[in-house]
Design a protein around this motif. Structure first.
Motif, PDB file in Angstrom:
ATOM      1  N   VAL B 164      43.174  48.000  33.114  1.00 35.64           N
ATOM      2  CA  VAL B 164      44.009  47.282  33.899  1.00 35.64           C
ATOM      3  C   VAL B 164      45.182  46.458  32.922  1.00 35.64           C
ATOM      4  O   VAL B 164      46.087  46.041  33.456  1.00 35.64           O
ATOM      5  CB  VAL B 164      43.241  45.963  34.252  1.00 35.64           C
ATOM      6  CG1 VAL B 164      42.524  45.064  33.188  1.00 35.64           C
ATOM      7  CG2 VAL B 164      43.737  45.076  35.376  1.00 35.64           C
ATOM      8  N   GLY B 206      36.197  57.025  46.123  1.00 36.58           N
ATOM      9  CA  GLY B 206      36.636  55.733  46.448  1.00 36.58           C
ATOM     10  C   GLY B 206      37.730  56.132  47.961  1.00 36.58           C
ATOM     11  O   GLY B 206      37.558  57.347  48.289  1.00 36.58           O
ATOM     12  N   THR B 213      41.248  58.033  42.810  1.00 38.84           N
ATOM     13  CA  THR B 213      41.356  56.660  43.400  1.00 38.84           C
ATOM     14  C   THR B 213      40.944  55.672  42.375  1.00 38.84           C
ATOM     15  O   THR B 213      41.468  54.555  42.554  1.00 38.84           O
ATOM     16  CB  THR B 213      40.076  56.672  44.382  1.00 38.84           C
ATOM     17  OG1 THR B 213      38.792  56.510  43.720  1.00 38.84           O
ATOM     18  CG2 THR B 213      40.095  57.786  45.374  1.00 38.84           C
ATOM     19  N   GLN B 215      38.287  53.299  39.813  1.00 39.58           N
ATOM     20  CA  GLN B 215      37.188  52.454  40.200  1.00 39.58           C
ATOM     21  C   GLN B 215      37.612  51.291  40.499  1.00 39.58           C
ATOM     22  O   GLN B 215      36.949  50.537  41.269  1.00 39.58           O
ATOM     23  CB  GLN B 215      36.320  52.185  38.841  1.00 39.58           C
ATOM     24  CG  GLN B 215      35.800  53.527  38.291  1.00 39.58           C
ATOM     25  CD  GLN B 215      35.033  53.084  36.914  1.00 39.58           C
ATOM     26  OE1 GLN B 215      33.729  52.695  37.015  1.00 39.58           O
ATOM     27  NE2 GLN B 215      35.399  53.603  36.054  1.00 39.58           N
ATOM     28  N   GLY B 216      38.649  50.598  40.247  1.00 41.11           N
ATOM     29  CA  GLY B 216      39.001  49.210  40.733  1.00 41.11           C
ATOM     30  C   GLY B 216      38.365  48.191  39.963  1.00 41.11           C
ATOM     31  O   GLY B 216      37.673  48.543  39.087  1.00 41.11           O
ATOM     32  N   LEU B 217      38.572  46.980  40.464  1.00 44.62           N
ATOM     33  CA  LEU B 217      37.969  45.920  39.699  1.00 44.62           C
ATOM     34  C   LEU B 217      36.620  45.321  40.237  1.00 44.62           C
ATOM     35  O   LEU B 217      36.216  44.469  39.794  1.00 44.62           O
ATOM     36  CB  LEU B 217      39.089  44.869  39.788  1.00 44.62           C
ATOM     37  CG  LEU B 217      40.055  45.090  38.709  1.00 44.62           C
ATOM     38  CD1 LEU B 217      41.528  44.217  38.843  1.00 44.62           C
ATOM     39  CD2 LEU B 217      39.786  45.394  37.194  1.00 44.62           C
ATOM     40  N   SER B 218      36.498  45.600  41.546  1.00 41.25           N
ATOM     41  CA  SER B 218      35.135  45.094  42.119  1.00 41.25           C
ATOM     42  C   SER B 218      35.076  45.990  43.349  1.00 41.25           C
ATOM     43  O   SER B 218      35.930  46.706  43.918  1.00 41.25           O
ATOM     44  CB  SER B 218      35.465  43.737  42.288  1.00 41.25           C
ATOM     45  OG  SER B 218      36.363  43.476  43.749  1.00 41.25           O
ATOM     46  N   SER B 219      33.930  45.729  43.963  1.00 38.34           N
ATOM     47  CA  SER B 219      33.628  46.508  45.339  1.00 38.34           C
ATOM     48  C   SER B 219      34.419  45.915  46.520  1.00 38.34           C
ATOM     49  O   SER B 219      34.644  46.853  47.460  1.00 38.34           O
ATOM     50  CB  SER B 219      32.122  46.295  45.774  1.00 38.34           C
ATOM     51  OG  SER B 219      31.786  45.082  45.780  1.00 38.34           O
ATOM     52  N   ALA B 220      35.145  45.051  46.254  1.00 40.27           N
ATOM     53  CA  ALA B 220      36.136  44.418  47.347  1.00 40.27           C
ATOM     54  C   ALA B 220      37.568  44.961  47.062  1.00 40.27           C
ATOM     55  O   ALA B 220      38.325  45.149  47.839  1.00 40.27           O
ATOM     56  CB  ALA B 220      36.434  43.002  47.051  1.00 40.27           C
ATOM     57  N   SER B 221      37.805  45.536  45.966  1.00 45.96           N
ATOM     58  CA  SER B 221      39.088  46.280  45.590  1.00 45.96           C
ATOM     59  C   SER B 221      38.936  47.475  44.876  1.00 45.96           C
ATOM     60  O   SER B 221      39.145  47.545  43.526  1.00 45.96           O
ATOM     61  CB  SER B 221      39.968  45.257  44.715  1.00 45.96           C
ATOM     62  OG  SER B 221      41.004  45.610  44.352  1.00 45.96           O
ATOM     63  N   PRO B 222      38.222  48.075  45.271  1.00 47.89           N
ATOM     64  CA  PRO B 222      37.465  49.488  44.715  1.00 47.89           C
ATOM     65  C   PRO B 222      38.452  50.592  44.557  1.00 47.89           C
ATOM     66  O   PRO B 222      38.214  51.895  44.894  1.00 47.89           O
ATOM     67  CB  PRO B 222      36.507  49.923  45.890  1.00 47.89           C
ATOM     68  CG  PRO B 222      37.143  49.472  46.929  1.00 47.89           C
ATOM     69  CD  PRO B 222      37.956  48.324  46.925  1.00 47.89           C
ATOM     70  N   GLN B 223      39.626  50.599  43.993  1.00 45.85           N
ATOM     71  CA  GLN B 223      40.488  51.516  43.846  1.00 45.85           C
ATOM     72  C   GLN B 223      41.629  51.023  42.642  1.00 45.85           C
ATOM     73  O   GLN B 223      41.859  49.742  42.424  1.00 45.85           O
ATOM     74  CB  GLN B 223      41.356  51.631  45.134  1.00 45.85           C
ATOM     75  CG  GLN B 223      42.268  52.678  45.251  1.00 45.85           C
ATOM     76  CD  GLN B 223      43.745  52.267  45.361  1.00 45.85           C
ATOM     77  OE1 GLN B 223      44.091  51.102  45.756  1.00 45.85           O
ATOM     78  NE2 GLN B 223      44.690  53.476  45.076  1.00 45.85           N
ATOM     79  N   ALA B 225      43.193  50.676  38.751  1.00 52.66           N
ATOM     80  CA  ALA B 225      42.468  50.247  37.208  1.00 52.66           C
ATOM     81  C   ALA B 225      41.312  49.598  37.290  1.00 52.66           C
ATOM     82  O   ALA B 225      41.030  48.824  38.190  1.00 52.66           O
ATOM     83  CB  ALA B 225      43.845  49.544  36.462  1.00 52.66           C
TER      84      ALA B 225
END
Lengths: 387, 387
Positions: B164, B206, B213, B215-223, B225
């Motif tokens: 990130v 994802g 894709t 991993q993203g920062l959370s399951s709400a934003s799974p895409q 950095a």
């Protein structure tokens, strides 16, 4: 999020479907699916009024199974299998017509013959508007993060920098502390890139449904920060949303390098008075449009009626908007919004004024509706920061 | 954009409507309205097969009139007046069913009685896919800006920083040079915050319709950095879109701090070979799915068939996607895409591989379809940057 909380959300939806004579909801919007399952993958969620929900996943099944908090998560079946799996002929099936495209609706109408589809937008949006204690903690976390960046603005705001430079500095710091970036908006026709940094007296007309829209960088992106330089003795309005774990809070603070025009200062004081009146009014049972009218009346009697919530002639008719997983949730403190407020709803209250030739000014904080009035989540002094 | 160019776009749409026996198009998607008028406000655009288009504006009329390049721009009328203004009973009226929500469709069906609505998604998307010389210059401008930030990555990429942090540095520099931030995507169910910085060998499943894709920062934003640290001797994939004047280009480059695993290096070389084969194939008349199959066959014969365009088991079946005002325009070099390519279409070509436990690797550049094959817009060495 806990499995028990997801279970309670599903139960509340099932109760509302049952009470409306709807046999099931077929949810297709990613944000709604996330709310009811804990996972946001490319999928469709079937919630029968009685029985177990099932999540049908196009991509990624692996991730949906790792994150999802309901029992039945399976690959998206063939269109032939769908009809046997999802209810039966004669069923009323709910969809969120506000957001589902016609093409999706048509496809499901074809593969699920004999069902009649009805709109459950208001059921889903109203359920989502009332936040659980766990959600309020998530919002409080987001608010703390967002406020920490607002606190740093005096370190990097300088005369001569462009609005977009200021926005970039805010966005950079937000990202470094885990802001997810993408700010979900539900309304068709709205779009937002995080927030805005707007200075000075340039007229600012725009599509965005807010008091202040900013000029943006081009006619393709006509909203938010522009390339204009920030000058001394001009109001600098910084309005950003922060998204953490999907949960959005929204706040605005004012800055000035030098000194502020007296009329703008008066307007700012009125915005604080309105914010406090709205905060006190934010109790269960209060009516959104009455709260808005009271706010508009206060602006009017202070002599700023023509400047309240937008450019003269293009004023918005609201003073607060629900926030949560989307920036434009229910409730709205707005003309035409007659539903009573409920404890646990979370609202960004943003009384603002636009004075042509001088600039935009106001305040914004995010509050929870409680029996004692709005409880503030965005903890940071409201005062204009003078540099 | 010039008034004559907007006029030509409208004429091409009118010709296609006429040839399809459709009396008018009612365009509601902001990006489509921008393309055909030069202004993106909250509005509806009526284009009759014969006669003058009219833009009906909810907000902001002032701005729509200042920017719009068609003659008739007026306030959104009352629902009673609409029917007299927009065609007549018996008309076939085109809408883009891929994106217009059911609620909008229902409302217009009610206020425009007697019209039958038909889907013109493919007409609009196909017209928009062929870029004029002026649009290609806009895309070339965007490409130059985007490449300039990729060129700076070695200045700030360090071992130990989180994905990130790397994304934030890229986004910050893009914003400072005028990147508009919001990357429009058309497909229901897709969302993107600018791009991604992805390192190392963590599995990355994802929803995002791409090879990689994040991993993203959370399951709400799974895409995108994640919070994972970037380590030495790992592939670092940087894939970002840049948006300037609404026009999007897309590119990917690879970085490594230390040295790269030999299998990843081999896969990268295959991605360059595939990119060159696709580039040569990008001539008018070529079929998108044949180009994809050729690319997939090259991956297969190099021994990377199971790694091409995604995690094993969740591979995407494309090798390039159209770009322009949206990140997911036509044409698509993908399974199932049988339409012949046209000169002036612009495609981001992105052969990539995911090797579980080792990481993601590949290349991406944006090309224009010409008689001589793809003409590259994103000018920057393809080579892996070793730090």
């Amino acid at each position: 999020m806990k499995r028990t909380e997801i279970g309670e959300r599903i139960e509340r939806l099932q109760a509302r479907l049952g009470a409306s004579g709807v046999q099931a909801a077929l949810l297709l919007m990613p944000v709604d699916i996330f709310y009811f399952t804990g996972t946001r993958q490319n999928s469709a969620l079937w919630v029968p009024a009685k029985g177990e929900p099932v999540l049908l996943v196009r991509k990624s099944l692996v991730r949906a199974r790792a994150e999802g908090l309901i029992g039945d998560i399976r690959p998206f079946p063939s269109s032939k299998e769908l009809s046997g799996l999802l209810g039966s002929e004669g069923d009323k099936v709910g969809m969120t017509f506000d957001a589902v495209p016609v093409a999706q609706y048509s496809w499901y109408s074809k593969v699920l013959p004999g069902r009649s589809f009805v709109d459950v937008t208001m059921i889903v949006r109203e359920l989502r508007s009332v936040k659980s204690p766990a959600e309020i903690e998530m919002l409080r976390f987001s608010a703390g993060k967002l406020a920490s960046v607002f606190r740093e603005v005096p370190d990097f705001l300088k005369a001569g920098m462009r609005e977009v430079d200021l926005a970039a500095e805010v966005e950079f710091r937000l990202r470094r502390i885990g802001h997810e970036g993408y700010v979900r908006m539900r309304a068709f026709n709205q779009e937002l890139f995080g927030g805005m940094a707007v200075s000075g007296g340039a007229a600012s007309y725009g599509f965005f449904d807010g008091a202040v829209t900013g000029q943006g960088l081009s006619s393709a992106s006509p909203q938010g920060a522009s390339l204009d330089a920030i000058r001394e003795n001009e109001p600098v309005l910084v309005d950003f949303a922060g998204v953490f774990n999907g949960y959005i809070v929204d706040m605005t603070r004012m800055f000035v390098i030098g000194s502020l025009d007296a009329e703008l200062r008066r307007a700012f004081d009125v915005s604080l008075e309105i914010q406090e009146a709205v905060r006190r009014a934010m109790v269960p049972g209060a009516i959104g449009e009455e709260v808005y009218r009271q706010a508009a009346a206060m602006a009017e009697s202070a002599g700023f009626g023509g400047n309240f919530m937008g450019m003269p002639g293009e004023q918005s008719r609201f003073v607060g908007h629900g926030v949560g997983l989307e920036l434009d949730e229910l409730p709205v403190l707005a003309q035409g919004f007659a539903m009573p407020l409920q404890a646990g709803q979370v609202v960004a209250v943003e009384p603002k004024f636009v004075i042509p030739g001088k600039g935009a000014i106001g305040i914004e904080n995010t509050f929870v509706v409680t029996e004692n009035g709005g409880e503030r989540l965005t903890e940071l002094s409201d005062e204009i920061v003078v540099l």
